[in-house]
Design a protein around this motif. Structure first.
Motif, PDB file in Angstrom:
ATOM      1  N   MET A  32      26.150  62.130  46.399  1.00 24.77           N
ATOM      2  CA  MET A  32      26.645  61.837  45.372  1.00 24.77           C
ATOM      3  C   MET A  32      26.059  60.520  45.691  1.00 24.77           C
ATOM      4  N   ARG A  33      25.247  59.453  44.645  1.00 19.38           N
ATOM      5  CA  ARG A  33      24.836  58.368  44.554  1.00 19.38           C
ATOM      6  C   ARG A  33      25.776  57.540  43.246  1.00 19.38           C
ATOM      7  N   VAL A  34      26.605  56.694  44.299  1.00 18.46           N
ATOM      8  CA  VAL A  34      27.198  56.075  43.409  1.00 18.46           C
ATOM      9  C   VAL A  34      26.589  55.201  42.210  1.00 18.46           C
ATOM     10  N   THR A  35      26.920  55.343  40.222  1.00 17.60           N
ATOM     11  CA  THR A  35      25.905  54.528  39.540  1.00 17.60           C
ATOM     12  C   THR A  35      27.182  53.375  39.040  1.00 17.60           C
ATOM     13  N   GLN A  36      26.450  51.551  39.190  1.00 16.88           N
ATOM     14  CA  GLN A  36      27.376  50.851  38.648  1.00 16.88           C
ATOM     15  C   GLN A  36      26.656  49.814  38.425  1.00 16.88           C
ATOM     16  N   GLY A  37      26.945  49.317  37.280  1.00 14.44           N
ATOM     17  CA  GLY A  37      26.583  48.155  37.233  1.00 14.44           C
ATOM     18  C   GLY A  37      24.759  48.415  36.743  1.00 14.44           C
TER      19      GLY A  37
ATOM     20  N   PHE B  70      20.846  48.365  36.950  1.00  9.60           N
ATOM     21  CA  PHE B  70      19.703  49.210  37.634  1.00  9.60           C
ATOM     22  C   PHE B  70      20.116  50.348  38.446  1.00  9.60           C
ATOM     23  N   SER B  71      21.486  51.043  37.733  1.00  7.07           N
ATOM     24  CA  SER B  71      22.001  51.880  39.185  1.00  7.07           C
ATOM     25  C   SER B  71      20.766  53.229  38.321  1.00  7.07           C
ATOM     26  N   PHE B  72      20.894  53.862  37.447  1.00  4.30           N
ATOM     27  CA  PHE B  72      20.238  54.894  37.685  1.00  4.30           C
ATOM     28  C   PHE B  72      18.894  55.214  37.714  1.00  4.30           C
TER      29      PHE B  72
ATOM     30  N   SER C  29      25.256  42.489  36.745  1.00  4.08           N
ATOM     31  CA  SER C  29      25.710  43.142  38.827  1.00  4.08           C
ATOM     32  C   SER C  29      24.548  44.233  39.104  1.00  4.08           C
ATOM     33  N   PHE C  30      24.730  43.942  40.448  1.00  2.60           N
ATOM     34  CA  PHE C  30      24.266  45.555  40.754  1.00  2.60           C
ATOM     35  C   PHE C  30      24.417  45.376  42.010  1.00  2.60           C
ATOM     36  N   ILE C  31      24.313  46.915  42.931  1.00  2.00           N
ATOM     37  CA  ILE C  31      23.814  47.043  44.051  1.00  2.00           C
ATOM     38  C   ILE C  31      22.575  46.749  44.446  1.00  2.00           C
ATOM     39  N   VAL C  32      22.808  45.907  45.784  1.00  2.00           N
ATOM     40  CA  VAL C  32      21.858  45.843  46.695  1.00  2.00           C
ATOM     41  C   VAL C  32      21.923  46.382  48.073  1.00  2.00           C
TER      42      VAL C  32
END
Length: 140
Positions: free
Chosen positions: A1-6, A8-10, A97-100
């Motif tokens: 499962m891909r976590v989608t937060q912040g 650009f998450s999709f 805020s985005f996941i890097v």
């Protein structure tokens, strides 16, 4: 499962060049950039560990990218997010805020159904990562 937060998450994960462009945009707007990491990405877990202090005085994305590289070297098996804070009077909040960085395996979340009084049903989520003690999640 891909976590989608912040932001650009999709989208597919951003490349380092794309991250650098976003960081430079933030710095050009005068926003303070910071990095955070966690091994429990539950949507309500808003308090991730900070990597150093917010970078209030940087004007070049290269400094942030160096810190990101250092953070990945130490915490590459965890989630890392970049956030930018706008200290402008009356705004004083996050602008982006985005996941890097993500762990190689994202176990996802368990959806827990709870039956309540009066035929009400409530749902909550629990991260599968939380099944392991802190520091040992994601094979760390």
């Amino acid at each position: 499962m891909r976590v989608t937060q912040g932001c650009f998450s999709f989208l597919p994960d951003l490349t380092d060049d794309q991250i650098r462009s976003q960081v430079q945009y933030c710095l050009d707007n005068g926003w303070a950039v910071n990095l955070e990491f966690t091994d429990d990405p539950h949507p309500r877990n808003t308090y991730w560990e900070m990597w150093g202090l917010p970078m209030f005085d940087l004007r070049d994305a290269a400094g942030v990218m160096k810190e990101l590289s250092d953070c990945r070297r130490v915490h590459g098996d965890k989630y890392i997010r970049m956030s930018a804070f706008d200290a402008t009077h009356t705004w004083e909040s996050l602008r982006i805020s985005f996941i890097v960085n993500r762990p190689a395996d994202e176990p996802g979340f368990d959806l827990i159904r709870q039956e309540r009084e009066g035929r009400r049903i409530a749902y909550t989520t629990r991260s599968y990562a939380a099944n392991q003690p802190e520091g040992r999640r994601y094979g760390g």
